[in-house]
Design a protein around this motif. Sequence first.
Motif, PDB file in Angstrom:
ATOM      1  N   PHE A  52       4.723   6.678  13.750  1.00 57.75           N
ATOM      2  CA  PHE A  52       5.541   6.049  12.716  1.00 57.75           C
ATOM      3  C   PHE A  52       6.598   6.986  12.137  1.00 57.75           C
ATOM      4  O   PHE A  52       7.545   6.525  11.506  1.00 57.75           O
ATOM      5  N   ASP A  53       6.431   8.282  12.309  1.00 57.79           N
ATOM      6  CA  ASP A  53       7.343   9.269  11.725  1.00 57.79           C
ATOM      7  C   ASP A  53       8.619   9.351  12.556  1.00 57.79           C
ATOM      8  O   ASP A  53       8.762  10.177  13.446  1.00 57.79           O
ATOM      9  N   GLU A  54       9.542   8.491  12.236  1.00 57.01           N
ATOM     10  CA  GLU A  54      10.797   8.405  12.986  1.00 57.01           C
ATOM     11  C   GLU A  54      11.627   9.668  12.738  1.00 57.01           C
ATOM     12  O   GLU A  54      11.941  10.010  11.611  1.00 57.01           O
ATOM     13  N   ARG A  66       7.549   6.415   0.408  1.00 55.57           N
ATOM     14  CA  ARG A  66       7.324   7.119   1.683  1.00 55.57           C
ATOM     15  C   ARG A  66       6.034   7.915   1.582  1.00 55.57           C
ATOM     16  O   ARG A  66       5.688   8.420   0.514  1.00 55.57           O
ATOM     17  N   LEU A  67       5.359   8.025   2.701  1.00 53.18           N
ATOM     18  CA  LEU A  67       4.075   8.730   2.707  1.00 53.18           C
ATOM     19  C   LEU A  67       4.159  10.010   3.519  1.00 53.18           C
ATOM     20  O   LEU A  67       4.685  10.013   4.634  1.00 53.18           O
ATOM     21  N   THR A  68       3.603  11.080   2.970  1.00 51.33           N
ATOM     22  CA  THR A  68       3.398  12.299   3.749  1.00 51.33           C
ATOM     23  C   THR A  68       2.133  12.078   4.576  1.00 51.33           C
ATOM     24  O   THR A  68       1.446  11.059   4.410  1.00 51.33           O
ATOM     25  N   GLY A 101       8.435  14.156   8.763  1.00 52.40           N
ATOM     26  CA  GLY A 101       7.226  14.498   8.011  1.00 52.40           C
ATOM     27  C   GLY A 101       6.822  13.436   7.013  1.00 52.40           C
ATOM     28  O   GLY A 101       5.884  13.634   6.254  1.00 52.40           O
ATOM     29  N   THR A 102       7.540  12.318   7.014  1.00 47.65           N
ATOM     30  CA  THR A 102       7.180  11.196   6.146  1.00 47.65           C
ATOM     31  C   THR A 102       7.341   9.900   6.932  1.00 47.65           C
ATOM     32  O   THR A 102       8.095   9.841   7.901  1.00 47.65           O
ATOM     33  N   VAL A 103       6.603   8.890   6.508  1.00 41.27           N
ATOM     34  CA  VAL A 103       6.761   7.564   7.110  1.00 41.27           C
ATOM     35  C   VAL A 103       7.109   6.579   6.013  1.00 41.27           C
ATOM     36  O   VAL A 103       6.645   6.703   4.879  1.00 41.27           O
ATOM     37  N   ASP A 104       7.953   5.626   6.365  1.00 40.59           N
ATOM     38  CA  ASP A 104       8.307   4.614   5.376  1.00 40.59           C
ATOM     39  C   ASP A 104       7.709   3.277   5.787  1.00 40.59           C
ATOM     40  O   ASP A 104       7.466   3.032   6.968  1.00 40.59           O
ATOM     41  N   PHE A 132       0.817  -1.208   0.000  1.00 37.54           N
ATOM     42  CA  PHE A 132       0.000   0.000   0.000  1.00 37.54           C
ATOM     43  C   PHE A 132       0.855   1.264   0.000  1.00 37.54           C
ATOM     44  O   PHE A 132       0.484   2.279  -0.573  1.00 37.54           O
ATOM     45  N   PHE A 133       1.994   1.201   0.660  1.00 35.72           N
ATOM     46  CA  PHE A 133       2.868   2.369   0.690  1.00 35.72           C
ATOM     47  C   PHE A 133       3.325   2.732  -0.724  1.00 35.72           C
ATOM     48  O   PHE A 133       3.410   3.905  -1.070  1.00 35.72           O
ATOM     49  N   GLU A 134       3.619   1.735  -1.515  1.00 36.25           N
ATOM     50  CA  GLU A 134       4.025   1.998  -2.902  1.00 36.25           C
ATOM     51  C   GLU A 134       2.869   2.595  -3.696  1.00 36.25           C
ATOM     52  O   GLU A 134       3.065   3.490  -4.516  1.00 36.25           O
ATOM     53  N   LEU A 135       1.661   2.112  -3.449  1.00 34.22           N
ATOM     54  CA  LEU A 135       0.497   2.592  -4.199  1.00 34.22           C
ATOM     55  C   LEU A 135       0.090   4.017  -3.825  1.00 34.22           C
ATOM     56  O   LEU A 135      -0.373   4.776  -4.676  1.00 34.22           O
TER      57      LEU A 135
END
Length: 148
Positions: free
Chosen positions: A118-120, A89-91, A124-127, A78-81
């Motif tokens: 999740f935002d290590e 990575r998702l904002t 501002g993004t999570v992987d 889902f992260f890729e999509l």
Amino acid sequence: LVTMTTVGYGDYYPKTTPGTLATSALMVAGALFMSIPVGIVGNAFGHVWEDRDRLLLMLRTKKRLAQWGYTPHDVATFFELFSSSGDGRLTFRDFERMTKEMRLALSSKRTRQLFKLFDEGGRGTVDPENVVAILFPGAVYDIYPMSP
């Protein structure tokens, strides 16, 4: 306090002034010594209580993922999509859109709290690797094998 410094039921007690002073000092020292573990346990309880909300949010998210039949591998896909930048990575906007599409039924506030979890490093993004590692620690190395 007095029972810590006596033998039996008060049958023996100090009768001289130096004995009374020594016993008083030992009573205070004993009370202070006994209060140290209470403070440590109380402090640990405070930390656990603060962490409780984070743990409950993670548990609820895991249950919702399982309820809809999502596996750790699906989460990574889902992260890729949903990545608007194409790097996986998702904002926050990407993450919010993904959680809505996945029907996790999280409020906007809870979605933001989950994103921050999740935002290590506050980038501002999570992987996906970090999300899978937090929610499914046993599956992270199956999906993301460590390089030699």
